[in-house]
Design an enzyme around this catalytic site. Sequence first.
Site, PDB file in Angstrom:
ATOM      1  N   CYS A  97       0.783  -1.246   0.000  1.00 46.91           N
ATOM      2  CA  CYS A  97       0.000   0.000   0.000  1.00 46.91           C
ATOM      3  C   CYS A  97       0.810   1.289   0.000  1.00 46.91           C
ATOM      4  CB  CYS A  97      -0.942   0.000   1.207  1.00 46.91           C
ATOM      5  SG  CYS A  97      -2.262  -1.220   1.101  1.00 46.91           S
TER       6      CYS A  97
ATOM      7  N   HIS B 294      -1.449   6.072   2.393  1.00 46.19           N
ATOM      8  CA  HIS B 294      -1.546   5.061   3.441  1.00 46.19           C
ATOM      9  C   HIS B 294      -1.485   5.708   4.815  1.00 46.19           C
ATOM     10  CE1 HIS B 294      -1.126   1.081   5.274  1.00 46.19           C
ATOM     11  NE2 HIS B 294      -0.174   1.592   6.032  1.00 46.19           N
TER      12      HIS B 294
END
Length: 481
Positions: A72, A126
């Site tokens: 991510c 993120h």
Amino acid sequence: MKNMMWIFVFALSLASCTYAQQVQPNILMFYVDDLRAELGCYGSETAITPNIDKLAAEGILFNKAYTQQAICAPSRMSTLTGLRPESLGIYSIFTPLRKVHKNVVSMPQFFNKIGYKTVSIGKVYHHSSDDKKEWSIYFEKEPNTYNNPDNLALIEQLKAEGKKSLNGPAFENADVEDEAYKDGRVSKYAIETLKKVKDDKFLMFVGLSKPHLPFNAPKKYWDLYDRNNFKIPSIEKPKDAYRLALTQWGELRGYQGIPKEGDLDDDLTQTLIHGYHASISYIDAQVGKVMNTLEELDLRKNTMVIFMSDHGYKIGEYGAWCKHSNLEIDVRVPLIISRETGHKHRVVGKTSDALVENVDIFPTLIELCGLEGPKGEGRSLLSVIDNPKKRWDKVATSVYARGKKIMGCTATDGEWRYTEWRNSQTNEVLQAELYEHKKSLLSYVNLSGNKKYKKVERRMKMLLEIQFPGDKPFLQKDIPR
């Protein structure tokens, strides 16, 4: 004469403003977490995704799109800055962008400067610390939620026991409305915000967290599927793969009800595959709600819409789960781009096999606005959007680090994937992998060193070394936990 000149200049300025409005449309981006190309429009035999399929029919579906790292945080940083992970030097989920790069210009910063309202809803970066100061409008990222009373009680028990991880079960199907889970609230906030910014130019990210674990979605989306239609994938591993090429589990082991070691039984595997699909249909419904609002507000005519994922995913293939690898199934992503309906050269319902990358999105949007932006490492895709059959890049590349000492760098030409696992500092090749992907995302035999494929491997190695020359050590700026 002076008055006539003034009128001419005024008319020219007005025309320039009108032109600027035409070449600087609104931008709406659906940024999805952990979504592989498991969509009806990509040929999935199981996924029910009518709204995303409709979007694909209104634009260009990129059949060979790739992320720069199958995890991510680095993937999202790369998309939002137009820089590759090996340039940013961040390969883990633990290092926020702004901890090590104070001056890199991000997409929201750039669009703020040219007068756009920039909006972040849901998961975009993120790390929330990277998000907050870069947007005109920012919605705090919400944690995962459970609605089943037994699961809520379990979470409270974990808290009382002082457990660091408060992950409940890996799936839930409570009989609740969409907004009871966070992606339903994300679409609600997006709709409310569209109504507020409809008279402004905007760049809006709608960050949908599913199908990231846990696979929590309202029961009605689980009920769309017959679990017996989900086939149990083969747990066969790629033969002669590098010892660190495949991670089996990622974060899945951290959820309640998942065995701490060993393979999953078929029943649990089928339930998780069911949950992954239910989660996809759940976010598909949210895409539909936001797109309907865009139409109702008469904004579709001057809004480019992009649907994309941060990386691919495994749901039991190779006996593995999640992402975290250089394998084709983890680095290939869905990407759909639909131009504003008022654009005179709009192309719809086409598929492009051009090799494109998530790092290309930022330069695409800069060119869309007719401006010069920060020097990135991707290429604008506007000419491909206008001509989906256009010949494009010969290679797409990704990386995956195994700690600080080993770097996996990988390249695809759309049919073959070649990977080298290298010493991060010396670039010594520890092992190479060559997989054929002409007909499938999956490949079970490492063909590196096979004399029959010597020419293919030599060509793929040359393509890899364009991006990863052997005399350049990998930048490493990850901050220790």
